[in-house]
Design a protein around this motif. Sequence first.
Motif, PDB file in Angstrom:
ATOM      1  N   UNK A 125       0.820  -1.301  -0.012  1.00  0.00           N
ATOM      2  CA  UNK A 125       0.002   0.032   0.098  1.00  0.00           C
ATOM      3  C   UNK A 125       0.748   1.186  -0.032  1.00  0.00           C
ATOM      4  N   UNK A 126       0.490   2.138  -0.838  1.00  0.00           N
ATOM      5  CA  UNK A 126       1.172   3.525  -0.933  1.00  0.00           C
ATOM      6  C   UNK A 126       0.051   4.368  -1.049  1.00  0.00           C
ATOM      7  N   UNK A 127      -0.386   5.128  -0.090  1.00  0.00           N
ATOM      8  CA  UNK A 127      -1.588   6.019  -0.141  1.00  0.00           C
ATOM      9  C   UNK A 127      -1.732   7.204   0.383  1.00  0.00           C
ATOM     10  N   UNK A 128      -2.193   8.471   0.210  1.00  0.00           N
ATOM     11  CA  UNK A 128      -2.240   9.290   1.020  1.00  0.00           C
ATOM     12  C   UNK A 128      -4.153   9.292   1.301  1.00  0.00           C
ATOM     13  N   UNK A 129      -4.180   9.780   2.571  1.00  0.00           N
ATOM     14  CA  UNK A 129      -5.623   9.863   3.220  1.00  0.00           C
ATOM     15  C   UNK A 129      -5.738  11.005   4.156  1.00  0.00           C
ATOM     16  N   UNK A 130      -6.979  11.484   4.282  1.00  0.00           N
ATOM     17  CA  UNK A 130      -7.270  12.160   5.236  1.00  0.00           C
ATOM     18  C   UNK A 130      -8.050  11.657   6.670  1.00  0.00           C
ATOM     19  N   UNK A 131      -7.838  12.047   7.744  1.00  0.00           N
ATOM     20  CA  UNK A 131      -8.544  11.385   8.800  1.00  0.00           C
ATOM     21  C   UNK A 131      -8.496  12.451  10.131  1.00  0.00           C
ATOM     22  N   UNK A 132      -9.886  12.332  10.593  1.00  0.00           N
ATOM     23  CA  UNK A 132     -10.188  13.358  11.798  1.00  0.00           C
ATOM     24  C   UNK A 132      -9.766  12.554  12.837  1.00  0.00           C
ATOM     25  N   UNK A 133      -9.845  13.568  13.987  1.00  0.00           N
ATOM     26  CA  UNK A 133      -9.184  12.899  15.211  1.00  0.00           C
ATOM     27  C   UNK A 133     -10.141  11.847  15.802  1.00  0.00           C
ATOM     28  N   UNK A 134      -9.514  10.821  16.178  1.00  0.00           N
ATOM     29  CA  UNK A 134     -10.168   9.474  16.915  1.00  0.00           C
ATOM     30  C   UNK A 134     -10.916   8.740  15.690  1.00  0.00           C
ATOM     31  N   UNK A 135     -10.885   9.090  14.410  1.00  0.00           N
ATOM     32  CA  UNK A 135     -11.401   8.336  13.442  1.00  0.00           C
ATOM     33  C   UNK A 135     -10.493   7.179  13.219  1.00  0.00           C
ATOM     34  N   UNK A 136     -11.245   5.930  12.731  1.00  0.00           N
ATOM     35  CA  UNK A 136     -10.554   4.909  12.537  1.00  0.00           C
ATOM     36  C   UNK A 136     -10.494   4.319  11.220  1.00  0.00           C
ATOM     37  N   UNK A 137      -9.593   4.050  10.411  1.00  0.00           N
ATOM     38  CA  UNK A 137      -9.396   3.571   9.071  1.00  0.00           C
ATOM     39  C   UNK A 137      -8.669   2.174   9.160  1.00  0.00           C
TER      40      UNK A 137
END
Length: 156
Positions: A125-137
């Motif tokens: 995997x090589x990816x950019x992503x956006x995550x909010x505080x305490x969000x789980x991906x």
Amino acid sequence: MASSFTALVVGLPALAGALVLASPSVAQATVQDPACRIHAVEALEKGDGEIPADLEFLSDRLRAPEFARYGGFRLLDTIDFQLQLNKVVDHKFKSGHNVELTLLGEKDSKLELNTKLKRGSSSLVDMDFVVGSNQIMLIPVRRGDQTIIFAYQCKH
């Protein structure tokens, strides 16, 4: 025996909204002491379907249709990543996977990150992503018959 790798990214709207991929233009980070905790979870073919206590925080996600074929789950490892803008943080997990995580910036109170997930010399995997505080991906990867789910949870 040759092994094949596949990856599936699962956004978790039930917790904090859908996963959004980062755009190439990245804002300057303004967050204080950003950090991510990544859990490596083995998905087992056989089991009683119960979610162990140490994975209870993921129970809704592990019961989702994407993971219905698994009979159980086992926490393999948990590693904390302390992040600095544009600095790669690399940790090796007990599963043999390496995770590189880089803070690219912050936009609209969300972290913009890049992750690279490797096993040996193979890039999975090589990816950019956006995550909010305490969000789980979740990022599940397969190698032969084994499935490891990497659960990213970040705070800022």
